[in-house]
Motif scaffolding. Structure first.
Motif, PDB file in Angstrom:
ATOM      1  N   ASP A  37       6.170  -2.693   8.608  1.00  0.00           N
ATOM      2  CA  ASP A  37       7.240  -1.721   7.622  1.00  0.00           C
ATOM      3  C   ASP A  37       6.314  -1.024   6.836  1.00  0.00           C
ATOM      4  N   GLN A  38       5.106  -1.492   6.042  1.00  0.00           N
ATOM      5  CA  GLN A  38       4.999  -0.849   4.925  1.00  0.00           C
ATOM      6  C   GLN A  38       3.836   0.609   5.222  1.00  0.00           C
ATOM      7  N   LYS A  41       5.395   3.414   2.170  1.00  0.00           N
ATOM      8  CA  LYS A  41       4.431   3.087   1.236  1.00  0.00           C
ATOM      9  C   LYS A  41       3.492   3.488   1.097  1.00  0.00           C
ATOM     10  N   LEU A  42       2.524   3.116   1.804  1.00  0.00           N
ATOM     11  CA  LEU A  42       1.244   3.332   2.528  1.00  0.00           C
ATOM     12  C   LEU A  42       0.926   4.140   1.558  1.00  0.00           C
ATOM     13  N   SER A 268       4.447  -4.881  -1.226  1.00  0.00           N
ATOM     14  CA  SER A 268       4.279  -4.939  -0.816  1.00  0.00           C
ATOM     15  C   SER A 268       5.991  -6.073  -0.849  1.00  0.00           C
TER      16      SER A 268
END
Length: 270
Positions: A37-38, A41-42, A268
């Motif tokens: 899910d990240q 963003k990562l 997170s």
């Protein structure tokens, strides 16, 4: 049994292999998986720290005795086209841009094969088949687009770029073009058009991948005004090509553990 993904990204190092940019040198990469899910963003966070995406992996050079590879981006607010670049814009006035979801087509693959055979016949991608090509285009866990450029006079596909959409700009992941028309400068044209797209969208940067002093195949990136390089943990304005060195030094790069410790990860909980 179902296994949860690790809470924090795990970083690994590749085995040394011949450098594709500087003869007689060995390259090594620091990398991590891009999943979960990240993922978006990562990718946003690590792209700002010199990482690049290849399918479901983020990587950054981490050579033991060399720090020549420098991540490059264009600050579109400071960009002003040169006379040569303005000529390239006029020369390609018949090209029409079309953007779509990352989906590979036979027309793209045929152009890709012509490009590789003419420009990179001895490169690491020279043996890619249609399935590997499709994976390169389609296996992305983040916001990506395929941007095609077709000639409105002939209807032929002239150039293609796989582009990631970041929170602070566009990342040109991989591009290829018709090799039989070198006078068209399609590679330069695609960068110029991505600058225009970023300006239209109010995005500050266009990420170009790596610039390597001493590598002729990377020299074109230094021709763009507004260029910035990620160096010693921060972005700095590009000055002149002669100000940067590709010399080896045993202290060129920090130990792997120190590199990983200095990577900023997204929160997170956000």
């Amino acid at each position: 049994m179902r296994h949860a993904l690790p809470l924090a990204p795990q970083f690994y190092v590749t085995a040394p292999q011949p450098c594709p940019y500087l003869p007689g040198r060995m390259e090594r990469k620091l990398f991590t998986a891009l999943q979960g899910d990240q993922a978006q963003k990562l990718n946003d966070s690590l792209s700002k720290q010199g990482f690049r995406r290849s399918q479901n992996v983020l990587y950054r050079p981490s050579c033991s005795e060399c720090a020549a590879c420098l991540s490059a981006r264009i600050d579109v607010r400071r960009f002003s086209p040169s006379k040569s670049q303005r000529r390239t814009i006029r020369r390609n006035a018949t090209l029409a841009r079309r953007a779509s979801s990352p989906w590979a087509t036979e027309e793209q693959f045929n152009l890709f094969r012509r490009y590789l055979d003419a420009r990179h016949a001895d490169g690491g991608m020279a043996d890619m088949d249609v399935f590997e090509f499709a994976a390169m285009i389609e296996e992305t866990p983040i916001r990506s687009r395929v941007i095609e450029y077709a000639d409105t006079e002939t209807g032929n596909l002239a150039a293609v770029c796989l582009t990631d959409m970041l929170e602070d700009g566009l990342s040109m992941v991989y591009s290829f073009y018709e090799p039989t028309r070198p006078q068209a400068s399609f590679g330069t044209w695609m960068i110029l058009d991505h600058i225009a797209i970023a300006q239209e969208a109010g995005l500050p940067y266009v990420y170009l991948g790596y610039w390597v002093p001493g590598s002729p195949k990377m020299g074109y990136k230094a021709q763009f005004s507004g260029l910035e390089l990620y160096r010693r943990g921060q972005w700095e304005r590009f000055t002149e090509a002669d100000d940067y060195s590709a010399e080896r030094h045993p202290l060129s790069t920090d130990p792997i553990a120190e590199q990983v410790a200095n990577i900023s990860l997204p929160d997170s909980r956000a």
